[in-house]
Design a protein around this motif. Sequence first.
Motif, short mmCIF file in Angstrom:
data_model
loop_
_atom_site.label_atom_id
_atom_site.label_comp_id
_atom_site.label_asym_id
_atom_site.label_seq_id
_atom_site.Cartn_x
_atom_site.Cartn_y
_atom_site.Cartn_z
N ASN A 61 -91.20 6.42 54.47
CA ASN A 61 -89.84 7.28 54.16
C ASN A 61 -88.72 6.63 53.28
N LEU A 62 -90.20 6.66 51.94
CA LEU A 62 -89.06 6.20 50.88
C LEU A 62 -88.28 6.87 49.33
N LEU A 63 -89.24 8.18 50.19
CA LEU A 63 -88.56 9.46 49.21
C LEU A 63 -86.84 9.96 49.41
N PHE A 64 -86.16 9.54 50.59
CA PHE A 64 -84.81 10.13 51.35
C PHE A 64 -84.81 9.01 52.17
N GLY A 65 -84.71 7.84 52.12
CA GLY A 65 -84.16 6.73 52.54
C GLY A 65 -84.37 6.21 54.00
N ASN A 66 -84.08 4.99 54.00
CA ASN A 66 -84.45 4.51 56.57
C ASN A 66 -82.93 4.23 56.38
N SER A 67 -82.38 5.17 56.15
CA SER A 67 -80.21 4.11 56.20
C SER A 67 -79.95 3.42 55.91
N LEU A 68 -78.93 3.32 55.67
CA LEU A 68 -78.10 2.25 54.89
C LEU A 68 -78.14 1.03 55.92
N GLY A 69 -78.15 -0.27 55.16
CA GLY A 69 -77.64 -1.67 56.25
C GLY A 69 -79.28 -1.77 57.26
N SER A 70 -80.51 -1.24 57.14
CA SER A 70 -81.56 -1.41 57.90
C SER A 70 -82.93 -2.05 57.39
N THR A 71 -82.55 -2.58 55.87
CA THR A 71 -83.54 -3.59 55.50
C THR A 71 -82.29 -5.13 56.37
N ASN A 72 -81.90 -5.12 56.60
CA ASN A 72 -80.22 -6.31 56.99
C ASN A 72 -80.48 -6.41 58.45
N LEU A 73 -81.19 -5.45 59.16
CA LEU A 73 -81.53 -5.62 60.59
C LEU A 73 -82.81 -6.01 60.93
N ALA A 87 -73.12 9.56 51.90
CA ALA A 87 -72.29 10.80 52.62
C ALA A 87 -73.67 11.16 52.94
N LEU A 88 -74.57 11.60 51.85
CA LEU A 88 -75.98 11.75 51.93
C LEU A 88 -76.99 10.91 53.04
N ASN A 89 -76.68 10.02 52.68
CA ASN A 89 -77.62 8.61 53.70
C ASN A 89 -76.69 9.22 55.34
N LEU A 90 -75.72 9.58 54.98
CA LEU A 90 -75.40 9.40 56.60
C LEU A 90 -76.11 10.66 57.47
N ILE A 91 -76.52 11.86 55.98
CA ILE A 91 -76.37 13.18 57.15
C ILE A 91 -78.39 12.91 57.31
N VAL A 92 -78.78 11.93 56.00
CA VAL A 92 -80.67 11.63 56.88
C VAL A 92 -80.82 10.83 58.13
N SER A 93 -79.91 9.92 57.85
CA SER A 93 -79.85 9.09 58.75
C SER A 93 -79.52 9.36 60.94
N ILE A 94 -78.53 10.80 60.56
CA ILE A 94 -78.19 11.20 61.61
C ILE A 94 -79.30 12.25 61.90
N ASP A 122 -81.54 6.90 63.36
CA ASP A 122 -81.82 5.99 62.68
C ASP A 122 -80.26 5.45 62.06
N LEU A 123 -79.44 5.67 62.49
CA LEU A 123 -77.90 5.92 62.36
C LEU A 123 -77.56 4.10 63.62
N SER A 124 -76.76 2.86 62.38
CA SER A 124 -76.08 1.89 63.37
C SER A 124 -75.04 1.13 62.61
#
Length: 379
Positions: free
Chosen positions: A280-292, A74-81, A85-87
């Motif tokens: 963006n290593l402190l708060f992240g780059n969105s779940l799944g971004s490394t896969n893409l 949920a936290l990562n969803l907020i950061v991604s939005i 960076d949401l996919s």
Amino acid sequence: MDKTLIVKKGSLLLWFLCLLVGVSAIATNYGSSLRYTKYLIPPVFLLFAFFGIRKLKIYASPLKNLLLFSSLIALNLIVSIISFDLSFRFFEESLLILLPILSVILITTVIKKPVGVILDHLFFVYAIIFIVTNINFFFNVNIINDFILALTTSTLKTESWMAFPFGLFTIFYLIEKRKKRAIISVILFLLAFKRISILGAILGLSIYWFFSIRNKRASNKKNVYYWFIFLNFALLIIVYNFIQGNFDELITNITGISPNWFTQGRLRVYTDTLNHFSSNLLFGNSLGSTNLFLTDNFENISFLHSDILKIIIEMGFISYLVWVFGFFKINLVNKKVIPLLVFMNLLFLSDNVFIYFDTLFIFYLLIIYYSLHPKRYEV
């Protein structure tokens, strides 16, 4: 009459679970799309729970894991939005993380059988499938020589993803001193031949027997928890220095090969990925971004093969801290889970276990099992 019906219903549901897991495992071995059958477990057993059970009994440990990972997602969803960076891959990876936990919660609610019985049935499902899939190998007169040779060549015909669940079963049956099952699981575990899993099992059992049996004061729950925290920060420092090239000369001198070759190409993958996402290593780059990123920039590589790095890059260092402190706090339910946690910790460092449904499914079942069989951490 009612009791008889309950027993029959419980057995039927357990065999239905084994069917879903078995079909999925066979399909995975043969590359069939039926491998996704295992993802039917949550919706199917949710229906059983909705229509067939008046009182739901949910165990604490998987529920706490669900809350931990749901909060991080949920936290990562907020950061991604916020970062635009949401996919779609975000939602795929979220499901892959949560489905094993949801499956364990639902089956232990619906199937009125001891967790140990469920584990035993699943073990024999995996064992039968592994043997049948590799039946020709078991008639090979040079089976021992092939295995010894594989220790140097890193290849064995029976090498399989099933090494990860077999590793958990091996630790479980050895710790519980169930000799027949232990012998079978050890043989299949070695033949499934994932070297990192073999190392993880040996390391986990060695640590457990040394600290728990030889030095019981050291296996105090608080001490063990602090050791796991220390271990993860130490591993993080080692991995960082490795990626920065600070061990290049040492590795070349000892092995005679380059660090990238030594890691089967993973060093370059780690370096390029960290460089790409470093801002963006402190708060992240969105779940799944490394896969893409990996799919677009590397041939035949889609996964980072390090869940620890994956969490830091995709969810951020803050979420990594929450995960480290929360995951081991929740799952350190019994001193007998120490080797299981060491095993999983090493897999988190070197592989993408978060998307391995079978491995996490068995792991969470084992955590429930040991939460129901508490042992003192000190004598």
